[in-house]
Design a protein around this motif. Structure first.
Motif, short mmCIF file in Angstrom:
data_model
loop_
_atom_site.label_atom_id
_atom_site.label_comp_id
_atom_site.label_asym_id
_atom_site.label_seq_id
_atom_site.Cartn_x
_atom_site.Cartn_y
_atom_site.Cartn_z
N PHE A 1 0.79 -1.23 0.00
CA PHE A 1 0.00 0.00 0.00
C PHE A 1 0.82 1.28 0.00
N SER A 2 2.13 1.18 0.14
CA SER A 2 2.96 2.38 0.26
C SER A 2 3.04 3.20 -1.02
N GLY A 3 2.67 2.63 -2.14
CA GLY A 3 2.69 3.37 -3.39
C GLY A 3 1.59 4.42 -3.51
N TYR A 4 0.67 4.45 -2.55
CA TYR A 4 -0.47 5.36 -2.63
C TYR A 4 -0.38 6.52 -1.64
N GLY A 5 0.67 6.55 -0.86
CA GLY A 5 0.85 7.63 0.10
C GLY A 5 1.65 7.15 1.30
N GLU A 6 1.84 8.03 2.25
CA GLU A 6 2.60 7.73 3.46
C GLU A 6 1.80 6.81 4.38
N VAL A 7 2.25 5.56 4.53
CA VAL A 7 1.60 4.61 5.42
C VAL A 7 2.13 4.85 6.83
N THR A 8 1.21 5.17 7.75
CA THR A 8 1.63 5.41 9.14
C THR A 8 1.59 4.14 9.98
N GLU A 9 0.75 3.18 9.55
CA GLU A 9 0.68 1.90 10.26
C GLU A 9 0.11 0.85 9.32
N ALA A 10 0.68 -0.34 9.36
CA ALA A 10 0.15 -1.49 8.63
C ALA A 10 0.20 -2.66 9.59
N ARG B 1 -5.25 -13.95 10.82
CA ARG B 1 -6.69 -14.17 10.75
C ARG B 1 -7.24 -13.80 9.37
N GLY B 2 -6.36 -13.38 8.46
CA GLY B 2 -6.77 -13.12 7.09
C GLY B 2 -7.25 -11.71 6.83
N PHE B 3 -7.02 -10.81 7.78
CA PHE B 3 -7.36 -9.41 7.56
C PHE B 3 -6.41 -8.51 8.31
N GLY B 4 -6.44 -7.24 7.95
CA GLY B 4 -5.56 -6.28 8.60
C GLY B 4 -6.03 -4.86 8.36
N PHE B 5 -5.23 -3.91 8.80
CA PHE B 5 -5.55 -2.50 8.69
C PHE B 5 -4.34 -1.73 8.20
N VAL B 6 -4.59 -0.74 7.36
CA VAL B 6 -3.54 0.15 6.89
C VAL B 6 -4.01 1.58 7.14
N SER B 7 -3.18 2.37 7.82
CA SER B 7 -3.48 3.77 8.08
C SER B 7 -2.55 4.66 7.26
N PHE B 8 -3.11 5.71 6.70
CA PHE B 8 -2.35 6.67 5.91
C PHE B 8 -2.30 8.00 6.62
N ASP B 9 -1.39 8.86 6.17
CA ASP B 9 -1.27 10.19 6.76
C ASP B 9 -2.35 11.14 6.25
N SER B 10 -3.10 10.75 5.21
CA SER B 10 -4.16 11.61 4.70
C SER B 10 -5.33 10.79 4.18
N THR B 11 -6.49 11.40 4.22
CA THR B 11 -7.70 10.78 3.71
C THR B 11 -7.59 10.56 2.21
N GLU B 12 -6.95 11.50 1.52
CA GLU B 12 -6.81 11.39 0.06
C GLU B 12 -6.00 10.15 -0.32
N SER B 13 -4.92 9.90 0.41
CA SER B 13 -4.10 8.71 0.14
C SER B 13 -4.90 7.44 0.39
N ALA B 14 -5.68 7.43 1.47
CA ALA B 14 -6.50 6.26 1.78
C ALA B 14 -7.54 6.03 0.69
N SER B 15 -8.17 7.09 0.20
CA SER B 15 -9.17 6.96 -0.87
C SER B 15 -8.54 6.43 -2.15
N GLU B 16 -7.36 6.93 -2.46
CA GLU B 16 -6.65 6.47 -3.66
C GLU B 16 -6.30 4.99 -3.54
N ALA B 17 -5.81 4.58 -2.37
CA ALA B 17 -5.45 3.18 -2.16
C ALA B 17 -6.68 2.29 -2.24
N LEU B 18 -7.78 2.73 -1.67
CA LEU B 18 -9.01 1.95 -1.71
C LEU B 18 -9.44 1.74 -3.16
N SER B 19 -9.48 2.81 -3.94
CA SER B 19 -9.90 2.72 -5.34
C SER B 19 -8.99 1.80 -6.15
N ALA B 20 -7.69 1.88 -5.89
CA ALA B 20 -6.73 1.11 -6.67
C ALA B 20 -6.62 -0.35 -6.24
#
Length: 134
Positions: free
Chosen positions: A56-65, A77-96
């Motif tokens: 996910f780092s290609g879509y913005g600054e990952v603050t936690e994975a 358990r087959g799932f996880g969480f990724v936090s970004f430094d901005s909402t825009e980066s998170a939206s871009e990562a979600l779309s991609a």
């Protein structure tokens, strides 16, 4: 962009139902969409925190994975969480990344939702012998 699309969808739904969409529901949806934390489901068992961060780092600054692990087995358990430094980066990562292959599996990516229940304490799990005859 995903945020605006979802907001438009909620507004259309509100208009089509003559304004009957509960305000709380709309505000909760907006709150989740304004988050910079994503839920990643369908992860391969071999995925670790660093692999998730790299994906996910290609879509913005990952603050936690973080890949969520089973406490007893130590296995993913087959799932996880990724936090970004901005909402825009998170939206871009979600779309991609939603529906894309990661380690041989197609992953599901959504905005993370806050838990609605308080964390459990040790005593919540212990029922003892209350209500039972021994």
């Amino acid at each position: 962009m995903a945020f605006l699309n979802k907001l438009g969808s909620l507004m259309r739904q509100s208009i089509s139902q003559k304004g009957q969409v509960p305000v709380v529901s709309m505000l909760n949806s907006i709150r989740c969409m304004s988050s910079s934390k994503l839920f990643i489901g369908g992860l391969p068992w071999s995925t670790d925190d660093q692999t998730l961060r790299d994906a996910f780092s290609g879509y913005g600054e990952v603050t936690e994975a973080r890949v969520i692990m089973d406490r007893e087995t130590g296995r993913s358990r087959g799932f996880g969480f990724v936090s970004f430094d901005s909402t825009e980066s998170a939206s871009e990562a979600l779309s991609a990344m939603d529906g894309q292959e990661l380690g041989g599996r197609n992953v599901r990516v959504t905005f993370a939702e806050e838990r609605s229940r308080p964390p459990r304490t040790y005593n919540d799990d212990y029922q003892g012998s209350r209500g039972f005859d021994n």
